[in-house]
Scaffold this active site. Structure first.
Site, PDB file in Angstrom:
ATOM      1  N   LYS A  36       0.939  -1.375  -0.004  1.00 20.95           N
ATOM      2  CA  LYS A  36      -0.051   0.019   0.034  1.00 20.95           C
ATOM      3  C   LYS A  36       0.713   1.309  -0.138  1.00 20.95           C
ATOM      4  O   LYS A  36       1.898   1.224   0.328  1.00 20.95           O
ATOM      5  CB  LYS A  36      -0.952  -0.105   1.170  1.00 20.95           C
ATOM      6  CG  LYS A  36      -0.130  -0.045   2.719  1.00 20.95           C
ATOM      7  CD  LYS A  36      -1.122   0.013   3.655  1.00 20.95           C
ATOM      8  CE  LYS A  36      -0.316   0.122   5.125  1.00 20.95           C
ATOM      9  NZ  LYS A  36      -1.161   0.211   6.074  1.00 20.95           N
ATOM     10  N   ARG A 134     -10.640   0.674  15.188  1.00 25.45           N
ATOM     11  CA  ARG A 134     -10.492   1.404  13.804  1.00 25.45           C
ATOM     12  C   ARG A 134     -11.429   0.964  12.734  1.00 25.45           C
ATOM     13  O   ARG A 134     -12.577   0.843  13.009  1.00 25.45           O
ATOM     14  CB  ARG A 134      -9.040   1.491  13.130  1.00 25.45           C
ATOM     15  CG  ARG A 134      -8.759   2.638  12.327  1.00 25.45           C
ATOM     16  CD  ARG A 134      -7.226   2.633  11.974  1.00 25.45           C
ATOM     17  NE  ARG A 134      -6.838   1.093  11.065  1.00 25.45           N
ATOM     18  CZ  ARG A 134      -5.698   1.131  10.582  1.00 25.45           C
ATOM     19  NH1 ARG A 134      -4.747   1.844  11.047  1.00 25.45           N
ATOM     20  NH2 ARG A 134      -5.555  -0.142  10.431  1.00 25.45           N
ATOM     21  N   HIS A 166      -6.639  -6.319  12.375  1.00 20.32           N
ATOM     22  CA  HIS A 166      -5.445  -5.616  12.689  1.00 20.32           C
ATOM     23  C   HIS A 166      -5.027  -5.408  14.174  1.00 20.32           C
ATOM     24  O   HIS A 166      -5.842  -5.357  14.979  1.00 20.32           O
ATOM     25  CB  HIS A 166      -5.741  -3.780  12.024  1.00 20.32           C
ATOM     26  CG  HIS A 166      -5.365  -3.616  10.561  1.00 20.32           C
ATOM     27  ND1 HIS A 166      -6.157  -3.873   9.550  1.00 20.32           N
ATOM     28  CD2 HIS A 166      -3.840  -3.624  10.086  1.00 20.32           C
ATOM     29  CE1 HIS A 166      -5.301  -3.703   8.670  1.00 20.32           C
ATOM     30  NE2 HIS A 166      -3.870  -3.412   8.707  1.00 20.32           N
ATOM     31  N   ARG A 222       1.094 -10.937   7.239  1.00 18.82           N
ATOM     32  CA  ARG A 222       0.677  -9.749   6.204  1.00 18.82           C
ATOM     33  C   ARG A 222       1.594  -8.659   6.460  1.00 18.82           C
ATOM     34  O   ARG A 222       1.305  -7.466   7.153  1.00 18.82           O
ATOM     35  CB  ARG A 222      -0.688  -9.142   6.828  1.00 18.82           C
ATOM     36  CG  ARG A 222      -1.411  -8.729   5.662  1.00 18.82           C
ATOM     37  CD  ARG A 222      -2.877  -8.559   6.228  1.00 18.82           C
ATOM     38  NE  ARG A 222      -3.215  -7.563   7.395  1.00 18.82           N
ATOM     39  CZ  ARG A 222      -3.654  -8.065   8.509  1.00 18.82           C
ATOM     40  NH1 ARG A 222      -4.197  -9.200   8.600  1.00 18.82           N
ATOM     41  NH2 ARG A 222      -3.597  -7.158   9.470  1.00 18.82           N
ATOM     42  N   TYR A 267      15.170  30.572   5.911  1.00 16.60           N
ATOM     43  CA  TYR A 267      13.968  31.363   6.543  1.00 16.60           C
ATOM     44  C   TYR A 267      14.035  31.478   7.840  1.00 16.60           C
ATOM     45  O   TYR A 267      14.370  30.535   8.670  1.00 16.60           O
ATOM     46  CB  TYR A 267      12.657  30.671   6.041  1.00 16.60           C
ATOM     47  CG  TYR A 267      12.235  30.770   4.545  1.00 16.60           C
ATOM     48  CD1 TYR A 267      12.447  32.111   3.903  1.00 16.60           C
ATOM     49  CD2 TYR A 267      11.926  29.699   3.896  1.00 16.60           C
ATOM     50  CE1 TYR A 267      12.085  31.990   2.336  1.00 16.60           C
ATOM     51  CE2 TYR A 267      11.743  29.516   2.636  1.00 16.60           C
ATOM     52  CZ  TYR A 267      11.704  30.856   1.822  1.00 16.60           C
ATOM     53  OH  TYR A 267      11.465  30.881   0.650  1.00 16.60           O
ATOM     54  N   CYS A 314      12.969  24.084   3.424  1.00 22.66           N
ATOM     55  CA  CYS A 314      12.110  25.048   2.636  1.00 22.66           C
ATOM     56  C   CYS A 314      11.320  23.924   1.484  1.00 22.66           C
ATOM     57  O   CYS A 314      11.684  22.789   1.674  1.00 22.66           O
ATOM     58  CB  CYS A 314      13.026  25.841   1.806  1.00 22.66           C
ATOM     59  SG  CYS A 314      14.184  26.779   2.727  1.00 22.66           S
ATOM     60  N   ASP A 316      11.668  23.430  -1.456  1.00 22.40           N
ATOM     61  CA  ASP A 316      12.288  22.587  -2.733  1.00 22.40           C
ATOM     62  C   ASP A 316      13.642  22.505  -2.308  1.00 22.40           C
ATOM     63  O   ASP A 316      14.656  21.901  -3.112  1.00 22.40           O
ATOM     64  CB  ASP A 316      12.423  23.397  -4.002  1.00 22.40           C
ATOM     65  CG  ASP A 316      10.998  23.790  -4.332  1.00 22.40           C
ATOM     66  OD1 ASP A 316       9.917  22.967  -4.463  1.00 22.40           O
ATOM     67  OD2 ASP A 316      10.641  25.098  -4.086  1.00 22.40           O
TER      68      ASP A 316
END
Length: 391
Positions: A36, A134, A166, A222, A267, A314, A316
């Site tokens: 997944k 869940r 689970h 699993r 920054y 930042c 990028d």
């Protein structure tokens, strides 16, 4: 050839080897490799094929779209998918030969409807909530849906091939929660079998339980994170668990420049140089999945030296303070993480530094970062030759 100045190098042979190791720990069980979330960030289709090459007889994905993508790329074998909302294209799932999870009354209704509309028998795994709180149904409501599913099975609309759940804290074999969940699961399986379900697999064990709790293995284990060589157990390294990390994240240094003492960096100037030094600009940022929480703490290897992100990450890029004596130049490679065999930081190091878990470090890696596959496990020779020529 990719123009992106960074890459995640994924070792498919490591994935296959990890699956083989996990299979050896559960010799009487089949292995479902959970791929997944784009195979935990490693690349869905290539990783799935590598897992199958390593001995996985099942594949598991959360999202229905990922299961359909696997089929569209010619991946065969059993595939289970478990997350879909009302109105999902279940007819397409059945046409693709997918196994589907049923974890709510409405889900059974829609699966049965899709089966009758398409004229195909749906293979379903009934999910019981054994205590995680869940997905799935708690035992009483699960038993009511079981009764409905058994009636649908008698009509030929579905075949109940699995019962699953689970775990909440599988890494702790002494946890009373784990013991309680096991007891509920055993009861659910008994009810399904007594009712006449056509069970092929009973599955409860995730990566941690596969590694350390044989009582949880049943017919099918699993594992997910462990397939990719990462440890699901706090305090235990992959090597201690017999696993090989499959991903190495590296970037080409974009710029090296001199800076004076007292220069603020990035920054907010949360980092200031304390002497004349060299700064390196690394072209990866939070848009690529580098946690902003790595600001000031993320470890990076340059020329065998472990450095720390200087200032804020930042969108990028981020900056490293190389020190005044570095020989690094633009185009040299900085390694954010890898297996650790050469002293480079690991995924575990990044998780610890940023206060998170290894799962998040690899799954958040952005789609614009190319995945470069090495190794031959599960790969057609034509794909391997094409990539080698591209790089």
């Amino acid at each position: 050839m990719s123009t992106f100045p960074a890459r995640a190098v994924v070792d498919l042979d490591a994935i296959a080897g990890n699956v083989g190791h996990l299979a050896s720990l559960a010799p009487t069980s089949e292995v479902m490799a959970v791929v997944k979330a784009d195979a935990y960030g490693h690349g869905l289709v290539a990783s799935a094929r590598a897992a199958q090459a390593g001995g996985a007889t099942w594949l598991g994905v959360a999202q229905l779209a990922e299961a359909l993508t696997l089929r569209a790329h010619g991946v065969t074998g059993r595939i289970l998918t478990w997350i879909f909302a009302p109105g999902a294209p279940l007819e397409s799932a059945l046409a693709a030969g997918l196994d589907v999870s049923v974890g709510a009354p409405w889900a059974l209704e829609e699966v049965v409807s899709a089966a009758r509309f398409s004229g195909r028998t749906a293979r379903v795994h009934l999910k019981v909530d054994t205590g995680l709180g869940r997905g799935g149904m708690f035992l009483d409501s699960w038993s009511a849906v079981l009764a409905d599913a058994l009636r649908a099975q008698a009509d030929g609309a579905v075949e109940i091939v699995g019962v699953w759940s689970h775990l909440a804290s599988a890494e702790d074999v002494t946890s009373p929660v784990t013991d309680a969940q096991l007891a509920v699961f055993v009861e659910a399986v008994a009810r399904a079998e007594a009712g006449g379900a056509h069970l092929e697999v009973r599955h409860l064990a995730n990566s941690a339980a596969t590694l350390v709790n044989p009582a949880m293995h049943f017919d099918l284990v699993r594992p997910g994170l462990a397939v990719f060589g990462l440890s699901p157990i706090p305090g235990r390294t992959p090597a201690e668990l017999g696993l090989t990390p499959a991903m190495r994240l590296e970037a080409e240094i974009m710029l090296v420049k001199e800076a004076v003492a007292g220069q603020g960096v990035s920054y907010g100037h949360t980092y200031t140089t304390d002497r004349a030094t060299l700064l390196a600009d690394i072209p990866l940022g939070y848009a690529d999945g580098i946690p902003r929480a790595a600001s000031g703490v993320g470890p990076v290897d340059v020329d065998g030296r472990r450095l720390t992100v200087a200032g804020r990450v930042c969108m990028d890029q981020f900056v490293l303070d190389l020190g005044p004596d570095s020989d690094a130049r633009a185009g040299d490679v900085a390694v954010l993480f890898g297996p650790g065999d050469d002293g480079e930081p690991t995924v575990g190091d990044w998780a610890e530094a940023t206060g998170t878990i290894p799962y998040e470090i690899v799954t958040r890696l952005g789609a614009r970062v190319p995945r470069v596959f090495v190794g031959s496990a599960g790969r057609p020779a034509s794909e391997q030759r094409a990539q080698e020529s591209a790089w």
